[in-house]
Design an enzyme around this catalytic site. Structure first.
Site, PDB file in Angstrom:
ATOM      1  N   LYS A   1      -3.349   8.331   3.036  1.00  0.00           N
ATOM      2  CA  LYS A   1      -4.539   8.108   3.847  1.00  0.00           C
ATOM      3  C   LYS A   1      -4.323   8.585   5.283  1.00  0.00           C
ATOM      4  O   LYS A   1      -5.251   9.108   5.917  1.00  0.00           O
ATOM      5  CB  LYS A   1      -4.929   6.625   3.833  1.00  0.00           C
ATOM      6  CG  LYS A   1      -5.502   6.149   2.514  1.00  0.00           C
ATOM      7  CD  LYS A   1      -6.803   6.848   2.159  1.00  0.00           C
ATOM      8  CE  LYS A   1      -7.471   6.229   0.942  1.00  0.00           C
ATOM      9  NZ  LYS A   1      -8.715   6.947   0.565  1.00  0.00           N
TER      10      LYS A   1
ATOM     11  N   TYR B   1       0.828  -1.212   0.000  1.00  0.00           N
ATOM     12  CA  TYR B   1       0.000   0.000   0.000  1.00  0.00           C
ATOM     13  C   TYR B   1       0.860   1.259   0.000  1.00  0.00           C
ATOM     14  O   TYR B   1       0.460   2.299  -0.512  1.00  0.00           O
ATOM     15  CB  TYR B   1      -0.937  -0.026   1.203  1.00  0.00           C
ATOM     16  CG  TYR B   1      -2.189   0.780   1.026  1.00  0.00           C
ATOM     17  CD1 TYR B   1      -2.967   0.667  -0.132  1.00  0.00           C
ATOM     18  CD2 TYR B   1      -2.629   1.643   2.014  1.00  0.00           C
ATOM     19  CE1 TYR B   1      -4.134   1.399  -0.285  1.00  0.00           C
ATOM     20  CE2 TYR B   1      -3.796   2.379   1.873  1.00  0.00           C
ATOM     21  CZ  TYR B   1      -4.539   2.248   0.718  1.00  0.00           C
ATOM     22  OH  TYR B   1      -5.692   2.971   0.569  1.00  0.00           O
TER      23      TYR B   1
END
Length: 254
Positions: A160, A153
């Site tokens: 995020k 990720y």
């Protein structure tokens, strides 16, 4: 009467009918809201997908990194509704060079693109539309758990984390306008955006096993329902919050 009866909601990020944003728009309409969509890049596709909603909404072009698009957005929205009660931020982009285990080699330009599109856009979208929220309202952004690192990720995870912080600060500065800002942190879902992440299957593989309530990577409706609830008047004193819709995965250890 639905919980969004009479409300006017702008939803970004509808690209396919498997997206969380599509299901938020659908449920919002079913709960009585008037919906306006935005899209960028594949506007024709967004318009075709919009026809699958209970009522076909208008679709406006919006590149959240384009200052001119943002400067004209409120006026373009006014052509369809006389104000807004809610905004859904479902926007994220990270170059492939910033994903898939390439964390140490990613160049700043790629990180900057990820942060501008996925993080700063929450602030820029909200401030562009604040003139339409003179009676207050709710901003809901879609998040992903960033309390730990996940393989592959990479810089999207960093973006995020920054989105989480941005939402808290945004909540601080728009609270005096009676505007709430909250996040829905969904578990991994098999959307077009997720499938573009190298190794997505690895990320999602153990989620159903470890989540106390289980998890269906093909079902975006639980996350969409949480967003619709936050858009409603049922959370009048909740802001700067993260609602986890991940089957409880975030609460468990290894």
């Amino acid at each position: 009467m639905g919980i969004l009866e009479g409300k006017r909601i702008l939803v970004t990020g509808v690209l396919t009918d498997s997206s969380i944003a599509f299901h938020i728009a659908r449920l919002a309409q079913e709960q009585g809201a008037t919906v306006v969509l935005t899209g960028y890049g594949r506007l024709g596709l967004v318009k075709r997908i919009a026809k699958r909603l209970p009522e076909e909404p208008p679709v406006l072009e919006l590149d959240v990194t384009d200052d001119e698009h943002l400067a004209t957005l409120a006026d373009r929205v006014r052509e369809h509704v006389d104000g807004l009660d809610g905004i859904v931020h479902s926007i994220g982009f990270t170059p492939q060079e910033a994903l898939g285990g390439n964390f140490l080699n990613t160049e700043w330009d790629d990180v900057a693109k990820a942060m501008h599109t996925s993080t700063f856009s929450l602030k820029s979208l909200t401030t562009a539309l604040l003139p339409l929220m003179d009676k207050g309202g709710s901003v809901v952004a879609l998040d992903f758990d960033n309390s730990v690192s996940y393989p592959i990720y990479d810089w999207m995870g960093v973006a995020k984390s920054a989105l989480t912080s941005t939402a808290r600060y945004l909540a601080r500065y728009v609270g005096d306008r009676n505007v709430r800002v909250n996040l829905v942190s969904a578990g991994p879902l098999s959307t077009m955006a997720a499938r573009s992440i190298p190794g997505f299957e690895t990320l999602a593989e153990h989620w159903p096993e470890r989540a106390p309530l289980g998890w269906d990577v093909k079902d975006p409706e639980p996350a969409a329902k949480a967003a619709v609830a936050l858009l409603s008047d049922w959370f009048p004193a909740t802001t700067g919050e993260i609602v986890h819709v991940d089957g409880g995965f975030h609460s468990t250890g290894a």
